[in-house]
Design a protein around this motif. Structure first.
Motif, short mmCIF file in Angstrom:
data_model
loop_
_atom_site.label_atom_id
_atom_site.label_comp_id
_atom_site.label_asym_id
_atom_site.label_seq_id
_atom_site.Cartn_x
_atom_site.Cartn_y
_atom_site.Cartn_z
N ASN A 1 4.68 -1.20 -1.82
CA ASN A 1 4.18 -0.14 -0.94
C ASN A 1 4.45 1.28 -1.41
O ASN A 1 3.96 2.23 -0.81
N GLN B 1 -7.10 4.13 -7.13
CA GLN B 1 -7.42 2.70 -7.07
C GLN B 1 -7.14 2.03 -8.41
O GLN B 1 -7.53 2.53 -9.46
N TRP C 1 2.56 7.69 -4.51
CA TRP C 1 1.43 7.01 -3.86
C TRP C 1 1.96 5.92 -2.94
O TRP C 1 3.05 5.38 -3.16
N VAL D 1 -5.99 -2.74 -5.96
CA VAL D 1 -4.93 -2.22 -5.11
C VAL D 1 -5.28 -0.74 -4.89
O VAL D 1 -5.42 0.01 -5.86
N THR D 2 -5.43 -0.33 -3.64
CA THR D 2 -5.85 1.04 -3.33
C THR D 2 -4.68 1.80 -2.71
O THR D 2 -4.15 1.38 -1.67
N TYR D 3 -4.30 2.89 -3.35
CA TYR D 3 -3.16 3.69 -2.91
C TYR D 3 -3.64 5.02 -2.32
O TYR D 3 -4.55 5.65 -2.85
N HIS E 1 0.90 2.26 -0.77
CA HIS E 1 -0.02 1.16 -0.50
C HIS E 1 0.30 0.61 0.89
O HIS E 1 1.47 0.38 1.21
N PRO F 1 1.16 -4.49 -5.82
CA PRO F 1 0.89 -4.06 -4.45
C PRO F 1 2.12 -3.57 -3.68
O PRO F 1 2.07 -3.44 -2.46
N TYR G 1 -7.78 9.39 -3.59
CA TYR G 1 -7.04 8.15 -3.55
C TYR G 1 -6.95 7.59 -4.97
O TYR G 1 -7.74 7.95 -5.84
N GLN H 1 1.41 1.06 9.21
CA GLN H 1 1.81 0.56 7.91
C GLN H 1 3.31 0.74 7.71
O GLN H 1 3.91 1.69 8.20
N GLU I 1 -6.00 -6.79 -2.96
CA GLU I 1 -7.28 -6.73 -2.26
C GLU I 1 -8.31 -7.58 -2.99
O GLU I 1 -8.87 -7.15 -4.00
N ASP J 1 -7.99 -4.49 2.15
CA ASP J 1 -6.55 -4.66 2.30
C ASP J 1 -6.19 -4.96 3.75
O ASP J 1 -5.41 -5.87 4.05
#
Length: 295
Positions: free
Chosen positions: A112, A239, A29, A258-260, A31, A110, A237, A225, A38, A210
């Motif tokens: 990446n 989350q 995943w 945190v949304t991946y 981020h 968070p 996704y 990103q 977030e 985010d």
């Protein structure tokens, strides 16, 4: 009594309901941002960056945490302000990330890149920076006598479509902080993480929060990103909704997400200690060093 006994026999012979299927969180995943989580739209939530309140494109590495956030008690607010003043003055301060140290929870959340391995008795989380690993026991209990460790003692269970991870015993190292703003924590820190899969439309809110807090509007198409989250991806996704409790430094429990999404590329090896030298206002990284052999 015979009809009652027969009825009881019929009930006892009925097949048991099958448990809920275990959700599949496995794989890699991404981020979109590195420095921040977030913050929620309302309620007690994580710090925002005071240097990004103009709504424009700015340096997302100027880390001025909002020390007026009511989740912080006086002692925590003072420490966050000290870090903010340094950053606004152009002076870098040490964090677990730039010093090549384990970040603990929730500092690492968070990052990446995240890889998840699900097994019948455990969950293993691997993070893209420095190959940090968390081992989480399924359906276990925290020991009564607990020795603090870098990522604490984590136990987990499934609640329907949600993976719940409960962590205590996070070690307080030389650069310990909850986030990149220098927010402190104490030995009684308690973090609960809740992971679930979302459709893209459900995940958009977290992705937008985010972008607002950690990037801001992009003026050119080249501003992408750092880990190349696939912005065209429309599958599931991941989350994470996490809650932090620590009465030593916070006035109330608080939460954030945190949304991946999925990455566009394979992971690149990331080893902080390969280049411990700094060229700005920061001191060279104090890389963890073993002065005696482990065995």
């Amino acid at each position: 009594f015979l009809p009652i006994m027969l009825a009881a026999g019929i009930a006892s012979s009925a097949p048991a309901q099958s448990p809920d299927p275990i959700p599949d969180f496995s794989g890699t995943w991404a981020h979109a941002s590195i420095p921040g989580v977030e913050p929620l739209a309302s309620g007690p939530t994580a710090l925002v960056n005071r240097s990004r309140r103009d709504g424009g494109v700015s340096n997302n590495m100027q880390l001025a945490g909002d020390y007026t956030n009511p989740i912080l008690n006086t002692a925590a607010a003072r420490i966050v302000k000290q870090h903010a003043d340094l950053s606004l003055a152009g002076v870098g301060y040490p964090t677990p990330r730039n010093q090549c140290w384990p970040g603990g929870v929730p500092f690492i959340l968070p990052v990446n890149g995240l890889m998840i391995f699900q097994q019948p008795d455990r969950i293993t989380l691997v993070y893209a920076v420095d190959h940090h690993v968390r081992h989480i026991r399924l359906n276990g209990r925290h020991p009564e006598q607990l020795t603090p460790s870098w990522y604490g003692d984590s136990i987990a269970h499934y609640e329907g479509d949600t993976l719940v991870i409960d962590t205590i015993g996070v070690k307080i190292g030389p650069f310990a902080m909850l986030d990149w703003y220098g927010t402190p924590y104490g030995p009684a820190l308690h973090v609960v993480e809740r992971y679930r899969l979302l459709d893209y439309e459900q995940a958009k809110d977290g992705l937008e929060r985010d972008a607002k807090e950690n990037y801001g509007p992009r003026s050119t198409a080249a501003a992408i990103q750092p880990f190349d989250m696939d912005k065209a991806y429309r599958g599931k996704y991941l989350q994470l909704y996490f809650t932090v409790e620590d009465k030593q430094f916070f006035t109330t429990p608080w939460s954030a997400t945190v949304t991946y999404g999925r990455p566009k590329t394979e992971w690149l090896e990331n080893v902080c200690a390969e280049n411990p030298f700094k060229y700005g206002t920061e001191k060279d990284a104090q890389v963890p060093t073993a002065h005696t052999p482990d065995f």
